[in-house]
Design a protein around this motif. Structure first.
Motif, short mmCIF file in Angstrom:
data_model
loop_
_atom_site.label_atom_id
_atom_site.label_comp_id
_atom_site.label_asym_id
_atom_site.label_seq_id
_atom_site.Cartn_x
_atom_site.Cartn_y
_atom_site.Cartn_z
N VAL A 1 61.52 -57.59 -30.58
CA VAL A 1 61.51 -55.67 -30.51
C VAL A 1 60.46 -54.61 -30.20
O VAL A 1 59.57 -55.56 -30.04
CB VAL A 1 62.19 -55.66 -32.15
N LEU A 2 60.94 -53.24 -29.74
CA LEU A 2 60.44 -52.95 -29.41
C LEU A 2 58.90 -53.34 -30.11
O LEU A 2 58.08 -52.98 -29.06
CB LEU A 2 60.87 -51.63 -29.65
N GLY A 3 58.84 -53.42 -31.65
CA GLY A 3 57.08 -52.96 -31.70
C GLY A 3 56.31 -53.60 -31.80
O GLY A 3 54.84 -53.78 -31.41
N GLU A 4 56.98 -55.14 -30.73
CA GLU A 4 55.98 -56.01 -30.30
C GLU A 4 55.48 -56.15 -28.82
O GLU A 4 54.89 -56.74 -28.19
CB GLU A 4 56.53 -57.56 -30.56
N LEU A 5 56.00 -54.74 -28.14
CA LEU A 5 56.15 -54.86 -26.64
C LEU A 5 55.21 -53.44 -27.28
O LEU A 5 54.57 -52.78 -25.34
CB LEU A 5 57.26 -54.25 -26.22
N ASP B 1 62.51 -46.75 -32.26
CA ASP B 1 62.59 -46.79 -32.95
C ASP B 1 62.29 -48.58 -32.77
O ASP B 1 62.93 -49.07 -32.20
CB ASP B 1 63.97 -47.35 -33.91
N LYS B 2 60.90 -49.10 -33.72
CA LYS B 2 60.28 -50.62 -33.60
C LYS B 2 60.37 -51.54 -33.25
O LYS B 2 60.40 -52.41 -32.97
CB LYS B 2 58.81 -50.22 -33.89
N ASP B 3 61.92 -51.18 -34.84
CA ASP B 3 62.98 -52.33 -34.72
C ASP B 3 64.06 -52.96 -34.19
O ASP B 3 64.78 -53.80 -34.46
CB ASP B 3 63.17 -52.15 -36.16
N GLN B 4 64.13 -51.83 -33.21
CA GLN B 4 65.26 -52.13 -31.76
C GLN B 4 64.65 -53.38 -30.85
O GLN B 4 63.74 -53.68 -30.68
CB GLN B 4 65.38 -51.08 -30.89
N VAL B 5 66.25 -54.46 -31.34
CA VAL B 5 65.66 -55.59 -29.87
C VAL B 5 65.65 -55.36 -29.01
O VAL B 5 66.64 -54.63 -28.62
CB VAL B 5 66.52 -56.66 -30.44
N ILE B 6 64.78 -55.92 -28.28
CA ILE B 6 64.88 -55.63 -26.80
C ILE B 6 65.23 -56.68 -26.23
O ILE B 6 66.06 -56.90 -24.77
CB ILE B 6 62.95 -55.07 -26.40
N TYR B 7 64.70 -58.03 -26.15
CA TYR B 7 65.00 -59.18 -25.98
C TYR B 7 65.49 -60.05 -26.77
O TYR B 7 64.83 -60.37 -27.40
CB TYR B 7 64.53 -59.06 -24.42
N GLN B 8 66.72 -61.92 -25.86
CA GLN B 8 66.02 -62.16 -27.57
C GLN B 8 65.68 -63.83 -26.02
O GLN B 8 66.66 -63.75 -24.64
CB GLN B 8 67.18 -62.42 -27.92
N PHE C 1 63.13 -50.83 -19.54
CA PHE C 1 62.86 -52.07 -20.67
C PHE C 1 62.88 -53.48 -20.14
O PHE C 1 63.31 -53.46 -18.99
CB PHE C 1 64.48 -52.49 -22.05
N MET C 2 61.92 -54.38 -20.61
CA MET C 2 61.64 -54.78 -19.82
C MET C 2 60.89 -55.98 -20.28
O MET C 2 60.70 -55.86 -21.85
CB MET C 2 60.39 -55.13 -18.49
N THR C 3 60.44 -57.29 -19.90
CA THR C 3 59.81 -58.55 -20.83
C THR C 3 58.34 -58.50 -21.10
O THR C 3 57.42 -57.38 -19.88
CB THR C 3 60.27 -60.04 -20.23
N LYS C 4 57.87 -58.75 -21.61
CA LYS C 4 55.90 -58.71 -21.52
C LYS C 4 55.48 -59.22 -20.66
O LYS C 4 54.97 -58.62 -19.89
CB LYS C 4 55.66 -60.20 -22.51
N GLY C 5 55.67 -60.31 -20.22
CA GLY C 5 55.60 -60.85 -19.06
C GLY C 5 54.14 -61.60 -18.71
O GLY C 5 53.31 -61.39 -19.74
N HIS C 6 53.58 -62.84 -18.49
CA HIS C 6 52.86 -63.12 -17.74
C HIS C 6 52.52 -64.19 -17.08
O HIS C 6 53.11 -64.22 -16.21
CB HIS C 6 53.58 -64.51 -19.10
N PHE C 7 51.17 -64.67 -16.83
CA PHE C 7 51.14 -65.96 -16.07
C PHE C 7 51.27 -67.21 -16.85
O PHE C 7 51.36 -67.09 -17.72
CB PHE C 7 49.51 -65.51 -15.66
N HIS C 8 50.92 -68.22 -15.54
CA HIS C 8 51.12 -69.43 -17.25
C HIS C 8 49.39 -69.88 -17.08
O HIS C 8 48.29 -69.72 -16.51
CB HIS C 8 51.17 -70.66 -16.32
N SER D 1 48.36 -58.61 -21.53
CA SER D 1 47.73 -57.25 -22.02
C SER D 1 46.34 -56.89 -21.78
O SER D 1 46.77 -55.44 -22.39
CB SER D 1 48.15 -58.25 -23.38
N ALA D 2 45.48 -56.84 -21.63
CA ALA D 2 44.73 -56.86 -20.98
C ALA D 2 45.16 -55.35 -20.23
O ALA D 2 43.97 -54.24 -20.06
CB ALA D 2 43.49 -57.57 -21.12
#
Ligand code: M6P
Ligand code: ZN
Length: 183
Positions: free
Chosen positions: A27-31, A45-52, A84-91, A165-166
């Motif tokens: 949900v948006l709040g986690e981003l 709205d922080k409860d809005q679903v951004i992706y699953q 709208f986008m995913t969090k994104g990550h390195f491995h 995140s940083a």
């Protein structure tokens, strides 16, 4: 036991079930902190679903030599002018690579290497994307409908979210007069 795997069913109905399939919802709040426009974010709205994400994990996390597969549905929308986008990550095991491929809708795969150079590839149904090791990856939905993409990655890749995140990505994908633009 063997799993009967029917890609069409997995892709179109997102309906693989079983204890080795993990479904997660962001949900948006986690981003929080991911999008550039803080004021626009605060008004949403922080409860809005951004992706699953449905992930098929046939072996335990961190097992060397195995593969995982996921299918992500990313909903359309923007925070301010940023898609709208995913969090994104390195491995976590940074040299591990990954495939992404487009299934439905339109978007951009945003990539960044360890020198913080950013580039992007257009995602569309049938597009295939090889993400080399040591390259962070994130997907943005640039369309008006849901974006569905799938992924396959080594079971010992792991997710390093902390670095993004940083420091974030060095560029953002913004809607500039209707044109998705890296800025
Ligand atoms: C793909 C894979 C998954 C990832 C998911 C969502 O399905 O790369 O490993 O979890 O996208 O991306 P993120 O973890 O960055 O939110
Ligand atoms: Zn990955």
């Amino acid at each position: 036991t063997n799993r009967i795997f029917i890609p069409e069913v997995f892709f179109t109905n997102n309906c693989l079930t079983g204890e080795d399939v993990i479904k997660s919802t962001r949900v948006l709040g986690e981003l929080d902190g991911i999008f550039g426009d803080r004021q626009a974010f605060d008004g949403m709205d922080k409860d809005q679903v951004i992706y699953q994400v449905s992930s098929y994990l046939p072996v335990l996390e961190n097992t060397p030599g195995g593969l995982f597969m996921g299918i992500t549905t990313l909903y359309p929308g923007k925070v301010g002018s940023e898609f709208f986008m995913t969090k994104g990550h390195f491995h976590s095991n940074s040299d591990r690579a990954e495939f992404y491929w487009g299934v439905e809708g339109e978007g951009m795969l945003i990539l960044m290497n360890e020198q913080r150079e950013v580039w992007a590839e257009r995602i569309f149904p049938g597009s295939l994307h090889y993400i080399p090791g040591k390259v962070a990856h994130r997907v943005a939905n640039t369309g008006y409908q849901k974006l569905v993409f799938s992924a396959c990655w080594p079971s010992d890749a792991g997710h390093d979210y902390a670095t993004i995140s940083a420091a974030g990505f060095a560029q953002r994908l913004i809607d500039v007069n209707g044109v998705p633009t890296l800025v």
